[in-house]
Structures are given as C-alpha cells and as structure tokens.
Design an enzyme around this catalytic site. Structure first.
Site, PDB file in Angstrom:
ATOM      1  N   CYS A   1      23.406  40.906  74.185  1.00  0.00           N
ATOM      2  CA  CYS A   1      22.812  39.893  74.112  1.00  0.00           C
ATOM      3  C   CYS A   1      23.499  38.621  74.051  1.00  0.00           C
ATOM      4  CB  CYS A   1      21.790  40.169  72.377  1.00  0.00           C
ATOM      5  SG  CYS A   1      20.992  38.852  70.903  1.00  0.00           S
TER       6      CYS A   1
ATOM      7  N   GLU B   1      21.493  49.208  70.020  1.00  0.00           N
ATOM      8  CA  GLU B   1      21.193  49.724  69.015  1.00  0.00           C
ATOM      9  C   GLU B   1      20.112  49.182  67.483  1.00  0.00           C
ATOM     10  OE1 GLU B   1      21.929  45.189  68.190  1.00  0.00           O
ATOM     11  OE2 GLU B   1      22.253  46.700  69.517  1.00  0.00           O
TER      12      GLU B   1
ATOM     13  N   HIS C   1      19.394  45.262  72.486  1.00  0.00           N
ATOM     14  CA  HIS C   1      19.754  45.076  71.084  1.00  0.00           C
ATOM     15  C   HIS C   1      20.003  47.308  71.756  1.00  0.00           C
ATOM     16  CE1 HIS C   1      21.154  41.619  69.302  1.00  0.00           C
ATOM     17  NE2 HIS C   1      19.985  41.039  69.707  1.00  0.00           N
TER      18      HIS C   1
END
Length: 194
Positions: free
Chosen positions: A77, A177, A175
């Site tokens: 990001c 994650e 993202h």
C-alpha cells in the site's frame, strides 16, 4: 527464515504479523538497521499520508537504508507508493526505487477506493498459483499509472499498476494480509522467492 517488518509508525502491522503466523512464520517489527539488513525478507508496510510517512522514514535514516537492501523487499500500500520517485499526496519525494509517479484518482471517482477489486496481467513468481481476475482488498486514493515495471494491473475509472517489481523490490497496492487465502498465497510466494 528471518522476516523483518519495517517499523516507522505508519503501518497497521498486526494483520501482517497474524497472516505470517497463519503461514507458519514469525516476524520482527523493527526500525533497527542491523536487524533489517540481516533479515532474509523485508516487508515495508504503510497506512496513512505520504509526506508524514516520508518524514518518519527520514527521521530514522530508513529512507537511506531501504533502497540499498539486497534481499527481497515487499512494499504494501503506502509502502509501495513511497518506493516510487514522487507522490502527489503532500508533494512528496519518494525513495526512487521505481521511477514513476503516484497520482490522485480524478474527482469524478469516489475516493478512497475501498473494497475488493480484481487484479489482471499477473507476472513473476509473486503471483504463482494466483488466477487472473482474483479479488484483492484495497484502500487508496492515489495510484501508479500503467508502468513498465508493472507485474499486475487493476482498474478503477482508469487502468493502473497494482503491483510492481524491479530487481529484489516488489510492491503491491492491495493488502495481501487482508485478502484471505489468495493474499496469503502472495505472501507465501514472496517468502519463497529466490
């Protein structure tokens, strides 16, 4: 496998740590030059505003360290955006790892773009086992236009680079994650890149 997550006060890193734990890896959140240099893999996260984040990097000398790293580095990001040469947000000079600008989505679009979007034109082993048009989670108001070092693209009113690669440096606008099993696959691929 030593994984360092760069700590410069501009990242929600818990979700990255938890995603790595689910993959069976531990990580260390650190701003130590020695620890970062000695890691096998480095993750450069980022949430927030570009000029403030760059000031934090400069205050610790991490702005000088990151471009010199020789192991695989993954910017996520804002981390990816700061790896570029310039960001319109806050009129910010970046780390110049990727020779491209980061620009704002036009005013006709709802920004930030928040939510799931597809990624296409997948290249390199970072996307091994990931299908075209997979959905990834994004939150951003600025983007990298189509660019020669792009290894994945997306579209939100305009086609843009959603992942970059140059030498040992990788960057993703999304993202991983927070993108479920596919995001975890991308993190696993990054850790296993040779």
């Amino acid at each position: 496998m030593k994984i360092a997550i760069i700590d410069y006060g501009a990242g929600n890193v818990k979700s990255i740590e938890f995603a790595l734990q689910r993959l069976g890896y531990s990580s260390e959140l650190t701003s130590s030059t020695k620890t970062i240099k000695g890691a096998d893999r480095v993750i450069f996260p980022g949430v927030g505003e570009a000029s403030s984040a760059m000031k934090m990097l400069k205050s610790t000398g991490l702005d000088l360290l990151i471009p010199t790293l020789e192991q695989p580095v993954l910017g996520i990001c804002l981390g990816m955006q700061l790896m570029c040469s310039y960001c319109e947000e806050g009129d910010t000079r970046g780390l110049n790892i990727f020779d491209t600008k980061v620009v704002k989505f036009n005013n006709q679009l709802k920004v930030p773009q928040v939510g799931w979007n597809t990624i296409i034109d997948l290249k390199t082993d970072l996307f091994k086992g990931v299908e075209e048009n997979s959905y990834m989670y994004l939150v951003h108001s600025f983007y990298v236009p189509a660019y020669r070092d792009s290894i994945a693209n997306s579209s939100y009113g305009v086609d843009y680079s959603v992942a970059l690669h140059k030498n040992n440096f990788y960057g993703v606008q999304f993202h991983p994650e927070k993108s479920g099993k596919i995001g975890e696959q991308i993190l696993k691929n990054f850790i296993e890149i040779r």
